[in-house]
Design a protein around this motif. Structure first.
Motif, PDB file in Angstrom:
ATOM      1  N   TYR A 129       4.705   8.446   8.100  1.00 45.81           N
ATOM      2  CA  TYR A 129       3.466   8.188   7.382  1.00 45.81           C
ATOM      3  C   TYR A 129       2.421   7.736   8.393  1.00 45.81           C
ATOM      4  N   ARG A 130       1.185   7.964   8.034  1.00 40.78           N
ATOM      5  CA  ARG A 130       0.070   7.617   8.903  1.00 40.78           C
ATOM      6  C   ARG A 130      -0.439   6.218   8.527  1.00 40.78           C
ATOM      7  N   SER A 131      -0.505   5.346   9.519  1.00 40.75           N
ATOM      8  CA  SER A 131      -0.983   3.990   9.270  1.00 40.75           C
ATOM      9  C   SER A 131      -2.369   3.810   9.862  1.00 40.75           C
TER      10      SER A 131
ATOM     11  N   GLN B 221       0.828  -1.196   0.000  1.00 41.63           N
ATOM     12  CA  GLN B 221       0.000   0.000   0.000  1.00 41.63           C
ATOM     13  C   GLN B 221       0.869   1.256   0.000  1.00 41.63           C
ATOM     14  N   SER B 222       0.408   2.265  -0.740  1.00 37.17           N
ATOM     15  CA  SER B 222       1.128   3.532  -0.815  1.00 37.17           C
ATOM     16  C   SER B 222       0.745   4.416   0.372  1.00 37.17           C
ATOM     17  N   ARG B 223       1.737   4.836   1.133  1.00 39.62           N
ATOM     18  CA  ARG B 223       1.498   5.699   2.292  1.00 39.62           C
ATOM     19  C   ARG B 223       2.180   7.050   2.057  1.00 39.62           C
TER      20      ARG B 223
END
Length: 396
Positions: free
Chosen positions: A162-164, A142-144
């Motif tokens: 990055y926000r997960s 997945q692109s974050r």
């Protein structure tokens, strides 16, 4: 006050001692040259940064070694996306794209802007006119989208997050050669962490970890190539379970952090030796904690809580902790009324300060303030003393 219990934390003792000697020698020569250069031309100054066309306020988000700052113009009470800019003391200004929270390398040659496009790419603008894009991180296919928080001195290393899932944040490190490395997990825990400081060479990062978004922080330090984040210790050698690290000095030798296990438990770790941080000065009773540092740790800044009147403070060994307005005034800087200073940051040479100037009913302005070098200040004091003595003699 020195503790009888000294413990080492962060990078290994031998590496820290050897690299510290090298960095101290290089930093000493470099710092001396830098101070001598600025001492010849630098005058006290307080410069408000006006908004770009079509906006009403400005914000400052980072400062380079020479006092050049970056920020963005916005409209409204909450600073959303707007026109990003670079501003050098004296008024030289460059406008970039739409974004927020831009960063600048220590040498002032690289500016980062978080774009507002669908990919959330981070664009690096170099002062030779070239650009470089840091693409989103791919995690489990997945692109974050990343947000850049720190650049090293030459802009070749960046710390981003990055926000997960669950609104948690995870930090990663990017290098100019294209390597993107997610920071290792905290010992025995998840990888939810945020970086709060980076050494000028980009080798050492510090930050705070928590098992999830709602839990308390634990401070950590990470050296490039290390397999895991390292816990931070109190003066008795105990790993701090609840607390946070505020910043690291540019030379990578000094960490500033706090333990929430009890009131007033602020610590400094220099070359791995941990001691209580006793700041003194007019704000000796305030609840303060460093959030930014000069290259050698000799100048510290941070925020004051509501109970202490708000605003920002500045610390040096000579003055202890003082309100920013009082410290700058003492060095010949006149603050434009009726502004109060907040969100303060300091340049690596300790001679430039930047932040937010705000007042009731007035749109906020970013600012940069410049103080003379210590040699200039001493000369001004001596000139003042001489002039006062002469006036006294003439009046007799």
């Amino acid at each position: 006050m020195r503790s009888d219990h000294r413990n080492r934390t962060g990078p290994s003792a031998n590496r820290a001692k050897t690299s510290a000697m090298v960095r101290a020698a290089l930093g000493g020569f470099g710092g001396l040259a830098l101070l001598c250069g600025t001492a010849l031309a630098q005058s006290p100054a307080f410069e408000l940064i006006e908004p770009s066309a079509g906006y009403t306020g400005t914000w400052v988000s980072d400062i380079a070694d020479n006092g050049t700052v970056v920020g963005w113009s916005f409209t409204g009470t909450v600073p959303g996306f707007g026109q990003t800019y670079r501003y050098a003391p004296g008024g030289a200004r460059t406008e970039y794209g739409i974004g927020d929270f831009p960063r600048i390398s220590g040498d002032a040659h690289v500016v980062s802007v978080d774009s507002v496009g669908s990919n959330f790419d981070v664009v690096l603008y170099r002062d030779d006119g070239t650009q470089h894009t840091i693409p989103p991180v791919i995690i489990n296919g997945q692109s974050r989208g990343g947000r850049l928080t720190h650049l090293n001195r030459d802009g070749s290393i960046a710390m981003l997050y990055y926000r997960s899932a669950g609104s948690e944040f995870e930090s990663f490190r990017w290098t100019l050669n294209g390597n993107t490395t997610t920071l290792p997990p905290f010992p025995g825990g998840s990888s939810f962490n945020q970086t709060t400081g980076l050494s000028s060479d980009g080798r050492i990062a510090v930050g705070n970890w928590a098992p999830n978004f709602t839990q308390t922080n634990r401070p950590w330090v990470w050296e490039d190539g290390a397999p895991s984040l390292t816990t931070v210790l109190d003066p008795f050698g105990t790993s701090i379970q609840i607390g946070g690290v505020g910043t690291i000095s540019g030379d990578g030798r000094t960490l500033f952090y706090v333990s929430d296990a009890g009131p007033g438990l602020r610590y400094i770790s220099r070359d791995g030796v941990v001691e209580p941080w006793v700041f003194g000065g007019p704000l000796a009773g305030a609840n303060i904690f460093p959030q930014d540092s000069s290259f050698d740790g000799g100048v510290l800044v941070g925020s004051l809580g509501i109970s202490d009147g708000g605003g920002s403070w500045i610390w040096t060994q000579a003055t202890g902790a003082m309100r920013a307005e009082d410290f700058l005034s003492m060095h010949g800087v006149s603050i434009i009324a009726p502004y109060q200073i907040s969100r303060l940051m300091v340049s690596n040479d300790g001679l430039h300060f930047a932040g937010l100037a705000s007042a009731a009913g007035v749109d906020a302005r970013g600012f940069v303030a410049t103080i003379p070098s210590p040699g200039i200040v001493s000369s001004l004091i001596l000139v003042g003393i001489g002039a006062t003595a002469k006036r006294r003699r003439d009046s007799r």
